[in-house]
Scaffold this active site. Structure first.
Site, PDB file in Angstrom:
ATOM      1  N   SER A   1       1.181  -1.693   0.029  1.00  0.00           N
ATOM      2  CA  SER A   1      -0.259  -0.326  -0.053  1.00  0.00           C
ATOM      3  C   SER A   1       0.689   1.308  -0.187  1.00  0.00           C
ATOM      4  CB  SER A   1      -1.144  -0.259   0.773  1.00  0.00           C
ATOM      5  OG  SER A   1      -2.097  -1.180   1.609  1.00  0.00           O
TER       6      SER A   1
ATOM      7  N   ASP B   1      -1.510   0.757  -4.839  1.00  0.00           N
ATOM      8  CA  ASP B   1      -2.222  -0.392  -5.002  1.00  0.00           C
ATOM      9  C   ASP B   1      -3.731   0.237  -5.748  1.00  0.00           C
ATOM     10  OD1 ASP B   1      -2.684   0.429  -2.749  1.00  0.00           O
ATOM     11  OD2 ASP B   1      -3.499  -1.936  -2.107  1.00  0.00           O
TER      12      ASP B   1
ATOM     13  N   ASP C   1      -6.038   1.802  -4.073  1.00  0.00           N
ATOM     14  CA  ASP C   1      -7.491   1.916  -2.694  1.00  0.00           C
ATOM     15  C   ASP C   1      -7.016   3.454  -2.251  1.00  0.00           C
ATOM     16  OD1 ASP C   1      -4.639   0.856  -0.717  1.00  0.00           O
ATOM     17  OD2 ASP C   1      -6.622  -1.065  -0.467  1.00  0.00           O
TER      18      ASP C   1
END
Length: 462
Positions: A106, A252, A254
């Protein structure tokens, strides 16, 4: 350097000692445990797992280790290659797979990587499921396939486009209205897979994309957490290009944040507020975010005559409460949009499409849109943990100190005052205590955070 095992996955730094870092041996061990758990869920002839990765330098190595470990367990692998977390989440049910693994750390810096684990619905594992995998890893109770029963790897690099197709099918994504507005947007993809997915989505929506750091080579040009202090280049580019706004995602894809036409941050907390405002204007329904997220979502939800609730921090906790309360949109204040109409996972592609639909409908610039929402200011600070710190004891002491206030302890300690709040919790992804505060001005939020930090240091004698 460390290895963190939690409900957020297996996360660590590359290199170093086995068991202390995310070494090749650790990657194989935990992939083996996950694959074994997958096979325990259902007794069937063929098992399938979707695997994708962000553009981290270590990604190709870790993906090869993970995929071939699954093959060794007799599990077939659908290899998405460079992908995004929400894309893998979308792919799992479309492929009728038994689970999925995303290889990404992340927002952590480039030396980190992680195995983020999904169930057959393409959703993150809950705490009990995650614990079972840790127990399997500790027991070494893995039974590998014989030579005639090995799995196979199938490459499918079309899933980012398939994901975009699914976003464009959503009822409230108004592609025609967006295209009619002739938006121009600067995209900071932090040299990861957002640099592939977001410009491609914008092109499909008829939006001109100016690409900044969109080469997916894993060399992050700045700290990859999408915060104001890391985004001076994006700010300058938005102004220079006379763009309507800027978009930044984490490696990533998100987490999603916007920058207005003047180069000022829209506020990552307000990504969810704006997207929820748009969805609730189309359909009445409830919302959920975690207890470290802004009160602004509660205010907007109640404006639309619906109900807001706060969950414990962690995507799996938000999703669980969204399902319980039949929420039509939710997420986290770090810029994570969860829109169940597509899937139960934070998804920046969905967020971009909903935000553009809102702008097209309201026909106002981004700074004016931000000014239309309740104005709250947050301070997000942290204290580095050491082995000698008794975190639970510190939190108990803070709970006792503020016992006369409105206290919530389902996740750390949250203290709600009349005009502001503070949330103290141990991070799932880093060796730190997080201190989040929110108030009606930045000065008050910062002062409250500094006051709490001083009290913690006094309690802990640090």
């Amino acid at each position: 350097m460390t290895l963190i095992k939690s409900i957020s996955g297996i996360r660590g730094t590359i290199g170093g000692q086995v068991g202390d870092n995310l070494t090749p041996i650790d990657a194989v061990k935990f992939a083996s445990a996950y694959g074994t758990w997958i096979k325990q869920q259902r007794n069937k002839e063929n098992y399938r797992v979707v695997v994708g990765r962000d553009a981290r330098i270590s990604g190709e190595m870790i993906q090869s280790l993970v995929m071939n470990t699954l093959v060794g367990l007799g599990i077939h692998v659908i290899d998405l290659g460079l992908s995004t977390t929400p894309t893998v989440e979308v792919a799992v049910p479309l492929e009728h797979a038994d689970g999925g693994i995303i290889l990404t750390a992340s927002h952590n810096p480039k030396q980190w990587n992680a195995l983020k684990l999904l169930n057959a619905k393409g959703e993150f594992l809950n705490a009990a499921e995650g614990q079972k995998i840790l127990d399997i890893a500790d027991s070494d109770a893995m039974d590998f396939a014989d030579v005639d029963s090995l799995g196979k790897i199938t490459v499918n690099d079309a899933y980012i486009d398939i994901h975009i197709d699914e976003v464009l099918k959503l009822q409230y994504v108004n592609a025609k209205a967006i295209a009619d507005c002739n938006f121009k947007v600067v995209v900071d993809g932090v040299n990861s897979t957002g640099g592939i997915a977001i410009p491609r989505l914008l092109e499909r929506l008829g939006v001109e994309a100016v690409e900044l750091y969109c080469e997916p080579n894993g060399h992050f040009p700045h700290n990859p957490e999408p915060l104001k202090e890391h985004l001076t280049d994006l700010s300058e580019m938005v102004v220079k290009e006379h763009a309507d706004f800027g978009i930044v995602v984490d490696p990533d894809v998100d987490r999603l944040a916007f920058m207005d036409e003047t180069g000022e941050m829209f506020g990552e907390e307000y990504t969810l507020v704006a997207c929820a405002d748009y969805v609730l204007s189309q359909e009445k329904g409830n919302t959920v975010s975690n207890m470290s997220s802004s009160r602004a979502l509660r205010d907007v939800t109640e404006k639309h005559g619906a109900t807001y609730q706060a969950s414990a921090v962690g995507e799996v906790n938000v999703v669980e409460m969204m399902k319980q309360n039949k929420a039509i949109i939710g997420g986290e204040g770090n810029g994570g949009i969860i829109y169940p109409e597509l899937h139960y996972g934070r998804d920046s592609l969905v967020g971009v499409a909903l935000f553009l639909s809102l702008l097209a409908e309201k026909k106002m610039n981004v700074s004016a849109l931000r000014a239309s929402y309740p104005s709250y200011f947050m301070s997000k600070k942290k204290i580095q943990l050491t082995p000698s710190l008794d975190v639970d004891g510190i939190l108990k002491a803070m709970e006792a100190k503020y016992a006369n206030e409105d206290i919530t302890t389902i996740d750390g300690v949250k203290i709600d005052f009349a005009e502001n709040w503070v949330h103290l919790r141990k991070s799932n992804t880093e060796p730190i205590i997080r201190i989040y505060t929110e108030a009606k001005s930045q000065e008050i939020a910062d002062n409250l955070a500094n006051k709490i930090i001083s009290e913690i240091k006094e309690i802990a004698n640090i």
